[in-house]
Design a protein around this motif. Sequence first.
Motif, short mmCIF file in Angstrom:
data_model
loop_
_atom_site.label_atom_id
_atom_site.label_comp_id
_atom_site.label_asym_id
_atom_site.label_seq_id
_atom_site.Cartn_x
_atom_site.Cartn_y
_atom_site.Cartn_z
N GLY A 62 1.13 -1.07 0.23
CA GLY A 62 -0.11 0.01 -0.34
C GLY A 62 0.81 0.76 0.34
O GLY A 62 2.26 1.53 0.42
N ALA A 63 0.12 2.42 0.05
CA ALA A 63 1.04 3.53 -0.21
C ALA A 63 0.85 4.44 0.71
O ALA A 63 -0.27 3.64 1.64
CB ALA A 63 0.74 4.52 -1.77
N GLN A 64 0.88 5.15 1.65
CA GLN A 64 0.57 6.11 2.14
C GLN A 64 -0.47 7.72 1.77
O GLN A 64 -0.55 8.30 3.14
CB GLN A 64 2.12 6.71 3.57
CG GLN A 64 2.76 5.48 4.11
CD GLN A 64 4.12 5.91 4.50
OE1 GLN A 64 3.73 6.65 4.61
NE2 GLN A 64 4.70 4.60 4.55
N ASN A 65 -0.64 7.91 0.61
CA ASN A 65 -0.99 9.28 0.69
C ASN A 65 -0.76 9.58 -0.96
O ASN A 65 -0.23 8.34 -1.80
CB ASN A 65 -0.17 9.92 0.66
CG ASN A 65 -1.60 11.56 0.75
OD1 ASN A 65 -2.55 11.26 0.51
ND2 ASN A 65 -0.81 12.99 1.45
N VAL A 66 -2.03 9.63 -1.24
CA VAL A 66 -1.54 9.83 -3.05
C VAL A 66 -2.25 11.47 -3.12
O VAL A 66 -3.29 12.08 -2.44
CB VAL A 66 -2.52 9.30 -3.49
CG1 VAL A 66 -4.56 9.44 -3.25
CG2 VAL A 66 -3.09 9.21 -5.75
N HIS A 67 -2.52 11.49 -4.72
CA HIS A 67 -2.67 13.51 -4.76
C HIS A 67 -4.18 12.49 -5.33
O HIS A 67 -3.70 11.60 -6.38
CB HIS A 67 -1.97 14.09 -6.05
CG HIS A 67 -2.56 15.77 -5.37
ND1 HIS A 67 -3.29 15.77 -6.59
CD2 HIS A 67 -1.95 16.37 -4.65
CE1 HIS A 67 -3.61 17.14 -6.54
NE2 HIS A 67 -3.10 17.68 -5.78
N TRP A 68 -5.24 14.00 -5.67
CA TRP A 68 -6.85 13.48 -6.40
C TRP A 68 -6.55 13.04 -7.53
O TRP A 68 -7.61 12.83 -8.89
CB TRP A 68 -7.70 13.76 -5.65
CG TRP A 68 -7.83 16.10 -5.81
CD1 TRP A 68 -8.20 16.24 -6.64
CD2 TRP A 68 -6.79 16.43 -4.64
NE1 TRP A 68 -7.59 17.79 -6.21
CE2 TRP A 68 -6.26 17.80 -4.76
CE3 TRP A 68 -6.28 16.13 -3.36
CZ2 TRP A 68 -6.42 19.19 -4.11
CZ3 TRP A 68 -5.53 17.51 -2.57
CH2 TRP A 68 -5.30 18.81 -3.20
N GLU A 69 -5.58 14.86 -8.18
CA GLU A 69 -5.23 15.14 -10.11
C GLU A 69 -4.20 13.62 -10.34
O GLU A 69 -3.48 12.76 -9.85
CB GLU A 69 -4.83 16.21 -10.13
CG GLU A 69 -5.92 17.26 -9.00
CD GLU A 69 -6.72 17.38 -10.37
OE1 GLU A 69 -6.89 16.59 -11.17
OE2 GLU A 69 -7.75 18.76 -9.76
N LYS A 70 -4.95 13.52 -11.48
CA LYS A 70 -3.96 12.34 -12.28
C LYS A 70 -2.62 12.97 -12.39
O LYS A 70 -1.31 11.84 -12.45
CB LYS A 70 -4.79 11.83 -13.79
CG LYS A 70 -6.25 11.44 -13.59
CD LYS A 70 -5.95 10.77 -15.10
CE LYS A 70 -7.88 10.50 -15.84
NZ LYS A 70 -9.19 11.97 -15.30
N GLN A 71 -2.61 14.10 -12.81
CA GLN A 71 -1.88 15.03 -13.32
C GLN A 71 -1.56 16.44 -13.10
O GLN A 71 -2.57 16.43 -12.72
CB GLN A 71 -0.55 14.18 -14.43
CG GLN A 71 -1.75 14.88 -15.28
CD GLN A 71 -1.35 14.23 -17.06
OE1 GLN A 71 0.06 13.40 -16.61
NE2 GLN A 71 -0.74 14.76 -18.16
N GLY A 72 0.01 16.89 -13.48
CA GLY A 72 -0.63 18.14 -12.75
C GLY A 72 0.81 18.94 -12.29
O GLY A 72 1.88 18.46 -11.74
N ALA A 73 0.40 20.13 -12.09
CA ALA A 73 1.59 21.05 -11.47
C ALA A 73 1.35 21.08 -10.20
O ALA A 73 0.56 21.94 -9.04
CB ALA A 73 1.75 22.96 -12.17
#
Length: 257
Positions: A62-73
């Motif tokens: 598992g990972a400990q966190n993620v961003h909600w956008e697919k990609q970006g700045a």
Amino acid sequence: MRTPIIAGNWKMYKTPAEAVAFVKELAPRLAGFDAAERVVCPPYVAIPGVAEALKGTPVKVGAQNVHWEKQGAFTGQVSAPMLQGLVEYCIIGHSEVRQYLGETDEMINNKAKALLAHGLKPIIAVGESLSQNEAGETEAFVGAQVQAAFTDIPVEALANIVVAYEPIWAIGTGKSASPEQANAIIKRAIRDVLADLYGQDAAQAMRIQYGGSVKPDNMLAFMSQPDIDGALVGGAALKVNDFVKLVELAVEAKGAR
Ligand code: PGA
């Protein structure tokens, strides 16, 4: 029957080399406990090596966190598509991320939706602070966190979501909630809230972990509670012997059910 899930949240511990050495020692010792799901959540940079080392073993990543956008700045962030193929689970809503990185309920909901859209399984952490606990606000606060996290999440997604109840005052403090107390909050503020949102059957099928100073010597008491389906573990997950023991005790408590 709900399959218990024991997840190790390594936080900011172990270099990539240390992480690989650790799981190579851990994985063989976790064979034969198929009645429980076994997950390790290393820091991002260790994930590729750990995923490779655990291929063909029953231990999941598992990972400990993620961003909600697919990609970006978004400097420093990692997205769900970047985790695809490497992890099965991802912790979101951890109190340390809420507190130190300003993660809000809305972000957590967006992260859950992003993970699900990419076939990844969120472990959504919720929990109250000491002052909320002392003011008797636990149930209302945790219930609201659950409602917010599940906004616009359809009932079909529930089988791919785990909730972790982690009272903030019990994390890393050596001070755990009493098993009965934790079970009562899990039942009333999480399972019953999910039942209101999704119906009794879906809520009964949901897996809900306890987290906060879980150790081999208190694990059996937590796992013996009817509404606790596993543990999200910090400190004790960094030691092979302790993590193996936690899995063993979860299987002992739940395996025969
Ligand atoms: P702890 O951490 O087991 O060290 O209390 C739990 C967590 O933060 O998930």
